[in-house]
Design an enzyme around this catalytic site. Structure first.
Site, short mmCIF file in Angstrom:
data_model
loop_
_atom_site.label_atom_id
_atom_site.label_comp_id
_atom_site.label_asym_id
_atom_site.label_seq_id
_atom_site.Cartn_x
_atom_site.Cartn_y
_atom_site.Cartn_z
N HIS A 88 0.69 -1.29 0.17
CA HIS A 88 -0.04 -0.01 -0.15
C HIS A 88 0.64 1.21 0.02
CE1 HIS A 88 -3.60 -2.35 0.63
NE2 HIS A 88 -3.11 -2.93 1.88
N HIS A 113 4.99 6.62 6.92
CA HIS A 113 4.90 6.56 5.46
C HIS A 113 4.39 7.42 4.68
CE1 HIS A 113 0.92 5.95 7.60
NE2 HIS A 113 0.42 6.48 6.41
N HIS A 115 2.11 9.19 1.11
CA HIS A 115 1.09 9.21 0.07
C HIS A 115 1.36 10.06 -0.88
CE1 HIS A 115 -1.72 6.90 2.92
NE2 HIS A 115 -0.97 7.62 3.85
N HIS A 132 3.34 10.59 6.81
CA HIS A 132 2.20 10.47 7.89
C HIS A 132 3.17 9.89 9.23
CE1 HIS A 132 -1.68 10.50 5.71
NE2 HIS A 132 -1.19 11.86 5.85
N THR A 198 -6.52 6.77 7.58
CA THR A 198 -7.16 7.02 6.29
C THR A 198 -7.08 5.82 5.50
OG1 THR A 198 -4.88 7.37 5.61
CG2 THR A 198 -6.38 9.47 6.28
N THR A 199 -6.89 4.79 6.24
CA THR A 199 -7.04 3.22 5.47
C THR A 199 -7.67 2.36 6.42
OG1 THR A 199 -5.00 2.58 6.58
CG2 THR A 199 -4.73 3.55 4.62
#
Length: 248
Positions: A88, A113, A115, A132, A198-199
Site C-alpha cells: 500500500h 509512511h 502518500h 504521516h 485514512t486506511t
C-alpha cells in the site's frame, strides 16, 4: 448495533485503533476499482466506519479557526529504520524512534509512511505527496503528524529512503541512521482536528496535526515513489460538525 454504538466500540477498542500499526489478515483493499476506497465500508464488518463514520479523514483544511493551540512536543530519534514495501505504501518502522507529547499525553512513534498525492488538501488542491508519522498512546489512541511535500530541492532523507525502498513487496533496512526531524518544516504553524485512519478499518481514534507549510523533495524521488505507487490517497471526507483549528 446502531451507528453510534458501533463507532463508540471502535474508539474504545485498542486493537481496532492499532490496526494501522501492522498489516493484519483481512480483505485485500485498494484505492481504486472494485476494492477501492468507495467500497471499503462494504468489504468487511470491521471496515464499517469507512462508510458510516462522521469523523473521517482526510479532509480539506480550508476554513480552519485560528486558536491558541499548544504545539505537540516532538522528541523523535535518529534510527536506521526498518523499511518495507507493504503493498500500500513505503513504510519505515521504528524500534526506538522517540515520541511526541500532545495535550499532555505521551505518544510513541511507531512508523511513518507516504502518500501520493497528499491526502489532505487546501482549497481543494493537494500537494505532490504527504508523510504521516504515526504515534500510539498506552490507551490505544493515535496521534498522526502530517507533512505535505512538494517538488523542489533534494531532501537527503527522502532520497535515502527511495534508494533503499524494496521495488517489490518486502523488507529492507536503512544502512545509516535517518533523523525524522529533517521532515519538519521551519514554519511550525499547523492544523489540528479529530479524525480517523485514512486506511481500513478507518477507526475514528486519531488526533491529526498537519503542518500548514510544505517541505521540498526532489522531483526524481517523487517519481520514484510514483513508480511503485502511482496513487495511494483516499478521497477527501466531509468535515461535518468537527472543529478544525489552526495554531501558529
Amino acid at each position: 448495533m446502531d451507528r453510534r454504538k458501533f463507532l463508540t466500540s471502535l474508539i474504545t477498542c485498542p486493537v481496532c485503533a492499532s490496526a494501522v500499526l501492522a498489516q493484519e489478515a483481512g480483505p485485500h483493499w485498494k484505492y481504486e476499482g472494485e476494492h477501492g476506497a468507495t467500497k471499503w465500508g462494504e468489504m468487511d464488518s470491521k471496515f464499517k466506519a469507512c462508510a458510516i463514520g462522521g469523523e473521517q479523514s482526510p479532509i480539506d483544511l480550508t476554513g480552519a479557526i485560528h486558536a491558541e493551540l499548544r504545539h505537540a512536543a516532538i522528541h523523535w530519534k535518529p534510527e536506521a529504520f526498518d523499511i518495507s514495501n507493504n503493498g500500500h505504501t513505503i513504510q519505515l518502522t521504528a524500534q526506538d524512534g522517540g515520541s511526541i507529547t500532545s495535550a499532555k499525553s505521551p505518544y510513541t512513534l511507531k512508523q511513518f509512511h507516504f502518500h501520493t498525492p497528499s491526502e489532505h488538501a487546501l482549497g481543494g488542491k493537494r500537494a505532490a505527496m504527504e508523510a504521516h508519522f504515526v504515534h500510539s498512546s498506552s490507551e490505544g489512541r493515535l496521534a498522526v503528524v502530517g507533512v505535505l511535500m512538494t517538488a523542489g530541492k533534494r531532501h537527503e532523507g527522502f532520497a535515502e529512503i527511495m534508494r533503499n525502498a524494496p521495488k517489490q513487496e518486502g523488507e529492507a533496512k536503512l544502512k545509516t541512521a535517518l533523523d525524522p526531524h529533517s521532515f519538519l518544516p521551519q514554519d511550525r504553524s499547523f492544523y489540528r482536528y479529530e479524525g480517523s485512519l485514512t486506511t481500513p478499518p478507518c477507526s475514528e481514534t486519531v488526533e491529526w496535526s498537519v503542518f500548514a507549510t510544505t517541505i521540498e523533495v526532489a522531483e526524481a524521488d517523487i517519481q520514484a515513489f510514483r513508480g511503485l505507487y502511482p496513487m495511494n490517497a483516499r478521497p477527501l471526507q466531509s468535515v461535518n460538525r468537527r472543529f478544525l483549528l489552526k495554531g501558529l
